[in-house]
Design an enzyme around this catalytic site. Structure first.
Site, mmCIF file in Angstrom:
data_model
loop_
_atom_site.group_PDB
_atom_site.id
_atom_site.type_symbol
_atom_site.label_atom_id
_atom_site.label_comp_id
_atom_site.label_asym_id
_atom_site.label_seq_id
_atom_site.Cartn_x
_atom_site.Cartn_y
_atom_site.Cartn_z
ATOM 1 N N ASP A 25 -14.145 18.065 10.361
ATOM 2 C CA ASP A 25 -13.282 19.174 10.785
ATOM 3 C C ASP A 25 -13.479 20.419 9.917
ATOM 4 O O ASP A 25 -12.521 20.955 9.357
ATOM 5 C CB ASP A 25 -11.814 18.756 10.737
ATOM 6 C CG ASP A 25 -11.571 17.408 11.393
ATOM 7 O OD1 ASP A 25 -12.134 17.170 12.467
ATOM 8 O OD2 ASP A 25 -10.816 16.597 10.827
ATOM 9 N N GLU A 194 -7.238 20.302 20.916
ATOM 10 C CA GLU A 194 -6.772 20.200 19.528
ATOM 11 C C GLU A 194 -7.596 21.147 18.656
ATOM 12 O O GLU A 194 -8.358 21.965 19.143
ATOM 13 C CB GLU A 194 -6.914 18.751 19.031
ATOM 14 C CG GLU A 194 -8.340 18.212 19.125
ATOM 15 C CD GLU A 194 -8.454 16.745 18.810
ATOM 16 O OE1 GLU A 194 -7.432 16.139 18.414
ATOM 17 O OE2 GLU A 194 -9.552 16.183 18.956
#
Length: 510
Positions: A25, A194
């Site tokens: 991420d 997301e």
């Protein structure tokens, strides 16, 4: 220091991934001529790794931003699927800012005047279950500050939507109750929306957000003239005809010369989420086009930036003065006295007494680092200095399943070489090979050879050369974390100190 993988091909081009380890991420920011990147660290400590580059290709690990627990009640046991999820890294008002979501606690932020710190203690900006992937925006056009975040269904029962807030400029208070600014259920074909990153560009509010799931998803871009919407959307990066599955979730950065680039991850099973660098441009309609016409590149000319030395995060460690390098993290903690400083080289690890030593996945005093490349050989020296019966120390591949090789002190006082493993569903380890006595001083060299597909071969040298041990072990990830190399020292429960183990000369070679 050896580096098992470098992305810079030395001819003006680079190859992907630019970071072959599990830097999950990623988010990136430019300050002047310097680029900084952070990534998820989940429950490991220290958390929030900080990487630096001047050309977006050659990266060095320069430290960590999170050394304190987010709350006083944070558990000391490993939280392999909790902790720091999908941080955002920004620079505003002369300070660096990192926001992240802990799915069990809420949205936190820290800040610092310099990337190397000191960083503030975590501030809980928004409490709640399932609040993840936050990203702030200080809007230079209006002077307003905003925050967007996503939702984890595992904690909240909610997913596939993004919630926006107005925020105080000091990043410490939300100024409203929040509003859903994008509902992925209303976008045909989009699911698991997301990881939003919030930007202002060309008069638009932009949300760069992945959808479609970690293994198979894509990168979306959404834009609106107003922060609270409505937003229009477009897929701007997908696998297409390439072999890069799920290319998504990352950050956009612009060079001083106005070139645009996008850094994102690709999930590679036991290797974790590796980081790719994609060129980016804007089409005539004002939408970003990432990669080669919306598909990932494998080899590409480097950014038009000053040449830099070829480098990558360091993996080797001689443990000078008994200290481990930045590449290592504890699976929890760390606890006082887990290592012992000394004047020489080598990590003097305390054999911590625990009732969980039969399952390394539940042990806190395990020192881990990422897999460094698709294929490599890792070697470390070990001497067990504990006289406690049942004390053991070893070198492991750790994930939802694990395997380790090392030394154990037996009840008769002897030291034996042991090799053990546990399958994903197993609650305790079992023998992977027959144990054998270690002659002489009780020192051993341990080796793990990782080949394509994260297949791991264990071997040991007890004085007569390296000899293979057991069968090939197929590494697997933890739930959100790639498999990791691990060092540990434990002893059975008891009242008296259990002594130490000395790890020395850790090396990785491709």
């Amino acid at each position: 220091m050896s580096r098992a993988w470098t992305a810079d091909l030395g001819d003006g081009t680079y190859r992907n991934p630019v970071l072959a380890g599990d830097w999950s991420d990623p988010d990136v920011v430019r300050v002047g001529e310097d680029y900084y990147l952070t990534a998820s660290s989940f429950g490991r400590r220290p958390g929030l790794p900080l990487l630096h580059s001047r050309d977006l290709v050659n990266w060095s690990l320069i430290g960590h931003a999170l050394h304190h627990p987010a709350t006083d009640g944070e558990p000391a046991a490993p939280r392999h699927d909790g902790g720091v999820w999908a941080p955002s890294l920004r620079h505003s008002g002369g300070r660096f800012w990192i926001f992240w979501g802990d799915p069990d606690q809420g949205v936190h932020q820290i800040s610092a005047p310099d990337i190397r710190g000191p960083w503030t203690r975590p501030h809980l900006l928004k409490a709640g279950k399932g609040l993840i992937d936050p990203c702030p925006l200080w809007d230079g056009e209006s002077g307003e500050a905003y925050l967007v975040h996503a939702w984890a269904k595992s904690r909240s029962g909610v997913k596939n939507r993004l919630t926006g807030h107005r925020m105080s400029p000091d990043g410490r208070t939300l100024l409203d109750g929040g509003k859903v600014i994008v509902d992925g259920d209303l976008i045909p074909g989009w699911f698991t929306l997301e990881g939003p990153k919030l930007y202002r560009h060309d008069g638009w509010f932009w949300v760069f957000a992945p959808a479609g799931g970690v293994e198979t998803g894509w990168q979306g871009a959404l834009r609106s003239r107003e922060f609270f919407g409505p937003y229009e959307e477009k897929v701007v990066l997908r696998q297409g005809e390439t072999d890069v599955n799920g290319p998504h979730q990352g950050g956009w950065v612009r060079t001083p010369a106005g070139q645009d680039w996008f850094l994102h991850f690709q999930a590679r099973g036991a290797y974790g989420r590796v980081v790719h660098l994609q060129p980016m441009r804007w089409d005539d309609a004002g939408w970003p086009v990432i990669g080669d016409a919306g598909e990932p590149v494998s080899v590409h000319p480097k950014p038009d930036l000053p040449p830099q030395p070829v480098t990558a995060p360091v993996a080797d460690d001689r443990f000078p003065g008994g200290r481990h390098g930045r590449q290592w993290q504890w699976t929890a903690g760390p606890g006082t006295g887990w290592t012992v400083p000394h004047s020489g080289d080598g990590l003097l690890a305390t054999c911590v007494r625990t009732g969980h030593a039969h399952d390394l996945r539940t042990v806190a005093n395990v020192l881990v680092q990422r897999f460094a490349a698709p294929g490599f050989t890792a070697t470390v020296g070990l001497a067990l200095r504990s006289r406690a019966s049942g004390a053991k120390a070893g070198f492991a591949v750790l994930g939802d399943a694990f395997s380790w090789i090392g030394l154990e002190r037996k009840a008769d006082g002897g030291v034996r070489l042991v090799h053990r493993y546990a399958e994903e569903a197993a609650e305790r380890e079992r023998d992977a090979a027959y144990s054998r006595p270690v002659p002489g001083t009780g020192r051993v060299r341990l080796r793990i050879e990782v080949s394509a597909g994260a297949r791991c071969r264990f071997s040991a040298d007890t004085g007569d050369g390296f000899r293979p041990s057991g069968e090939v072990f197929a590494a697997v990830p933890w739930r959100w974390v790639g498999a990791q190399l691990a060092l540990f020292a434990t002893a059975p429960p008891g009242a008296r100190p259990a002594g130490t183990a000395l790890f020395s000369d850790f090396r990785i070679n491709a």
